[in-house]
Write an enzyme that holds these catalytic residues in place. Structure first.
Site, PDB file in Angstrom:
ATOM      1  N   THR A   1       0.963  -0.959   0.028  1.00 23.91           N
ATOM      2  CA  THR A   1       0.038   0.106   0.076  1.00 23.91           C
ATOM      3  C   THR A   1       0.910   1.145  -0.056  1.00 23.91           C
ATOM      4  O   THR A   1       2.091   1.006   0.262  1.00 23.91           O
ATOM      5  CB  THR A   1      -0.761  -0.064   1.373  1.00 23.91           C
TER       6      THR A   1
ATOM      7  N   ARG B   1     -13.298  -8.014  -2.783  1.00 22.71           N
ATOM      8  CA  ARG B   1     -12.557  -7.589  -1.571  1.00 22.71           C
ATOM      9  C   ARG B   1     -12.244  -6.042  -1.465  1.00 22.71           C
ATOM     10  O   ARG B   1     -11.400  -5.758  -2.254  1.00 22.71           O
ATOM     11  CB  ARG B   1     -11.433  -8.610  -1.464  1.00 22.71           C
TER      12      ARG B   1
ATOM     13  N   GLY C   1     -10.345  -3.438   1.125  1.00 24.97           N
ATOM     14  CA  GLY C   1      -9.509  -3.473   2.355  1.00 24.97           C
ATOM     15  C   GLY C   1      -9.663  -2.070   3.289  1.00 24.97           C
ATOM     16  O   GLY C   1     -10.908  -1.390   3.081  1.00 24.97           O
ATOM     17  N   ASP C   2      -8.751  -1.857   4.126  1.00 30.25           N
ATOM     18  CA  ASP C   2      -9.028  -0.691   4.883  1.00 30.25           C
ATOM     19  C   ASP C   2      -8.562   0.784   4.268  1.00 30.25           C
ATOM     20  O   ASP C   2      -9.176   1.975   4.783  1.00 30.25           O
ATOM     21  CB  ASP C   2      -8.192  -0.765   6.117  1.00 30.25           C
TER      22      ASP C   2
ATOM     23  N   THR D   1      -0.864   0.165   6.919  1.00 28.57           N
ATOM     24  CA  THR D   1      -0.485  -0.625   5.792  1.00 28.57           C
ATOM     25  C   THR D   1      -0.501  -2.031   6.308  1.00 28.57           C
ATOM     26  O   THR D   1       0.231  -1.973   7.675  1.00 28.57           O
ATOM     27  CB  THR D   1       0.753  -0.407   5.105  1.00 28.57           C
ATOM     28  N   GLY D   2      -1.028  -2.964   5.921  1.00 30.37           N
ATOM     29  CA  GLY D   2      -1.094  -4.259   6.746  1.00 30.37           C
ATOM     30  C   GLY D   2      -2.366  -4.873   6.389  1.00 30.37           C
ATOM     31  O   GLY D   2      -3.161  -4.572   5.603  1.00 30.37           O
TER      32      GLY D   2
ATOM     33  N   GLY E   1      -5.816  -5.579   6.033  1.00 26.12           N
ATOM     34  CA  GLY E   1      -6.708  -4.501   6.155  1.00 26.12           C
ATOM     35  C   GLY E   1      -7.993  -4.957   6.724  1.00 26.12           C
ATOM     36  O   GLY E   1      -8.620  -4.045   7.614  1.00 26.12           O
TER      37      GLY E   1
END
Ligand code: ASP
Length: 309
Positions: free
Chosen positions: A176, A204, A206-207, A227-228, A230
């Site tokens: 990200t 899908r 994510g965050d 980042t990671g 999500g």
């Protein structure tokens, strides 16, 4: 006038040190430097924090080293679905797109949606259509594909078929890009952009495009981009949680962010990282993985690192 500062991350899924070739190391560092310089130019000229973070992210989206825009991860159907958001800490306004397939620079559209105020978040075809109707540069989905992302997808799908459960490289799990800034007027902003992770299911999200999860900015506290994994960032309302701990518990940015990344997320075995700046210009670039592409720039100097350095 405040002393401006800009900080960025290029994902906590940095290529493991042992696998990082000198050429990729050089390319990644050059990309981080470019993104910092371009964003800082906006701040030095007295520009807004939200313009600075958007300009920085555009550079990272156009750089194939990072998982956003050109060079983004492919989903399991071999398609890119791009997520991005941006938030202005001065006004609380925000904009976001999710699952976009043809917008060359999703962050530009997130920024434009923010200025249009309503709607805040557009998804999939509606995001592409809005961007096209508003004159943003559109590309074929294949524009975003690089040989290395194609190889990652093949590898991930082969692992599933063979039942290989050995750990997946951080690079395939995460990626990200994010930017946060404090401008000379004392205002904060944050922006995030991503292709998600390799072989993610179609649809899908994510965050990164979720305000309060992967992106948050509030002049009273901080600007932050995560980042990671999500799903966990969404469950924790990560960005807003850091802000809330500062505002309501009186924690410093360092204590608030470490409590989430190093305590909570590490305990769950989840890879995570962030770039953040508080209203006084203190920068944090924490991560619990082997490395995170990252850097900051302020009038006294510039810092860029991938692993320990
Ligand atoms: N947070 C991103 C997502 O879940 C991926 C990452 O940063 O590793 O889409």
């Amino acid at each position: 006038m405040r002393e401006p500062v800009l900080a960025i991350h290029g994902g906590c899924g940095a290529i493991p040190n042992a696998e990082l070739t000198p050429a990729t190391d050089k390319a990644a560092r050059a990309g981080l430097h470019r993104a910092l310089e371009v964003g800082f130019k906006v701040l030095k000229a007295g520009g807004n924090a939200f313009d600075a973070v958007a300009e920085s992210i555009v550079i990272l989206e156009d750089d194939p080293v990072f998982n956003a825009g050109f060079g983004a991860a492919l989903n399991r159907e071999g398609v890119h679905e791009l997520d991005s958001s941006l938030m202005d800490g001065a006004t609380g306004r925000a904009g976001a797109v999710a699952g976009a397939k043809r917008i060359r620079n999703p962050v530009r559209v997130a920024r434009a949606l923010m200025e249009n105020a309503d709607p805040l978040l557009l998804i999939v075809q509606a995001a592409d259509d809005w961007a096209e109707a508003h004159g943003f540069e559109m590309v074929e989905n294949s524009y975003f594909t690089t040989a290395s992302r194609r190889e990652s997808l093949t590898l991930m799908l082969e692992r599933e078929v063979s039942g290989d459960v050995s750990p997946v490289s951080e690079r395939d799990k995460h990626g990200t890009v994010g930017a946060v800034a404090l401008d000379s007027h004392g205002h904060l902003a944050a922006a995030t952009s991503t292709g998600g992770y390799t072989a993610k299911p179609a649809g899908r999200v994510g965050d990164s495009p979720i305000i309060g999860a992967g992106t948050w900015a509030d002049d009273r506290t901080c600007a932050i981009s995560g980042t990671g994994k999500g799903e966990l960032f969404i469950r924790l309302s990560f960005g807003h949680e850091v802000h809330a701990r500062m505002l309501y518990q009186g924690l410093t940015l360092e204590a608030a962010i470490n409590g989430l990344i190093h305590d909570q997320m590490s305990a769950l075995g989840v890879g995570a990282g962030a770039c953040a700046v508080d209203r006084d210009g203190n920068v944090m670039l924490p991560y619990n993985t082997e490395g995170m592409y990252r850097g900051w720039i302020r009038p006294e100097g510039v810092f860029v690192a991938i692993h320990e350095t």
